[in-house]
Design an enzyme around this catalytic site. Structure first.
Site, short mmCIF file in Angstrom:
data_model
loop_
_atom_site.label_atom_id
_atom_site.label_comp_id
_atom_site.label_asym_id
_atom_site.label_seq_id
_atom_site.Cartn_x
_atom_site.Cartn_y
_atom_site.Cartn_z
N GLY A 178 -6.77 -2.18 -0.87
CA GLY A 178 -6.64 -2.18 -2.32
C GLY A 178 -7.94 -2.49 -3.03
O GLY A 178 -9.03 -2.25 -2.53
N ASP A 229 0.52 6.13 1.42
CA ASP A 229 0.41 4.68 1.66
C ASP A 229 -1.04 4.27 1.45
O ASP A 229 -1.92 4.65 2.21
CB ASP A 229 0.86 4.33 3.07
CG ASP A 229 2.33 4.64 3.30
OD1 ASP A 229 3.13 4.38 2.39
OD2 ASP A 229 2.65 5.16 4.39
N LEU A 230 -1.29 3.49 0.41
CA LEU A 230 -2.65 3.16 -0.01
C LEU A 230 -3.45 2.52 1.13
O LEU A 230 -3.04 1.51 1.70
CB LEU A 230 -2.61 2.21 -1.21
CG LEU A 230 -3.96 1.80 -1.79
CD1 LEU A 230 -4.69 3.01 -2.35
CD2 LEU A 230 -3.79 0.73 -2.86
N ASP A 231 -4.61 3.15 1.45
CA ASP A 231 -5.55 2.62 2.44
C ASP A 231 -4.92 2.45 3.82
O ASP A 231 -5.35 1.59 4.60
CB ASP A 231 -6.14 1.29 1.97
CG ASP A 231 -6.96 1.42 0.71
OD1 ASP A 231 -7.52 2.51 0.47
OD2 ASP A 231 -7.04 0.45 -0.06
N GLU A 232 -3.94 3.27 4.15
CA GLU A 232 -3.30 3.19 5.46
C GLU A 232 -3.32 4.51 6.21
O GLU A 232 -2.64 4.66 7.23
CB GLU A 232 -1.86 2.68 5.32
CG GLU A 232 -1.76 1.23 4.85
CD GLU A 232 -0.36 0.67 4.97
OE1 GLU A 232 0.50 1.34 5.59
OE2 GLU A 232 -0.11 -0.42 4.43
#
Length: 282
Positions: free
Chosen positions: A199, A224-227
């Site tokens: 994030g 999925d943020l940063d995944e």
């Protein structure tokens, strides 16, 4: 010189795959110049990248023959000309170190990409884009205009025939529909060694935790943020005496190098998706 191709494939692991691929290319007049393979014991999948020269068979003939092989082995295959530069669109906000690095490498012939456009939610880098004769598109993004802005971005990406979209410190979270539209072809650089400090403001998080290593992660974009599946990572050593500005300054070099390597490997068709992971044939 003979046309050179890159074949990438994945399928359920079973005996005889390498023999089948090599034998088919031999019968088609192909000469293998580079080959790499990986058997994933966890998933039971087999991955392979083959670079070969072939002048006796057209690309269409190769694709038809490979389609028959793919049906036999339940393969997913992709065949590309090795001498074709990958059409690319770059998204950026107000931090230009990664953009500047990619432009220099592109202009110097160090990356097999063709940068067709730069898109930004700010106007900061229109002169930089002009110095490289690359079209610059300013598309402001607000909460109210996000859907329209992403539609305009996708129009540019599609009109330019982009096979790769690079988020070079583009500081906007893409919507789920945008992520799905760019699945497998959008690379983001996150200024942290994921999965740590996801994030916003990761350097602030790093300072708060007193870490001794900061890093950068290049990964594919997912909802999925940063995944998303990780392509490349690197770190730099730091200590207690450094400020957030110091960490940010040190991290810029790491971010630029990590992103450049990820772009290079992707554009050379060295990265194969393996679920939420990647297989990389360097």
């Amino acid at each position: 010189m003979s046309p050179t191709y890159i074949l990438t494939l994945s399928c359920p692991d079973q005996p005889g795959i390498v023999h089948g691929v090599a034998g088919l290319l031999f019968t088609l007049g192909g000469n293998i110049t580079e080959a790499a393979q990986f058997n994933d014991a966890q998933t039971g999948l087999f991955f392979m990248r083959v670079q070969f020269a072939c002048e006796q068979t057209t690309q269409a003939g190769l694709e038809n023959a490979l389609a028959e092989l793919a049906a036999q082995w339940r393969m997913s295959t992709e065949l590309k000309r090795a001498d074709t530069k990958m059409s690319t669109v770059i998204l950026v906000s107000q931090h230009g170190h990664c953009l500047n690095d990619l432009l220099f490498r592109f202009k110097s012939g160090l990356l097999p990409i063709d940068i067709r456009a730069i898109v930004s939610n700010h106007r900061d880098f229109y002169q930089l884009a002009a110095s490289y004769n690359i079209p610059f598109h300013h598309i402001a993004v607000t909460a109210a205009s996000k859907a329209d802005a992403e539609a305009r971005q996708l129009d540019i990406i599609r009109n330019e025939g982009a096979e790769l979209v690079v988020l070079a410190r583009y500081m906007q979270v893409l919507s789920d529909p945008m992520c799905r539209a760019l699945s497998g072809k959008a690379i983001n650089i996150h200024h942290s060694f994921l999965p740590s400090f996801k994030g916003a403001r990761p350097y602030y998080q790093a300072l708060d935790r007193g870490v001794k290593l900061i890093g950068a992660t290049a990964h594919y974009v997912t909802a999925d943020l940063d995944e998303g599946p990780i392509i490349e990572q690197d770190v730099a050593r730091v200590d207690h005496s450094l400020t957030v500005d110091d960490l940010t300054s040190i991290g810029r070099d790491t971010e630029s190098q990590v992103l450049a390597r990820a772009v290079k490997w992707h554009s050379e068709h060295r990265v194969l998706l393996n679920g939420h992971k990647t297989v990389i044939f360097k």
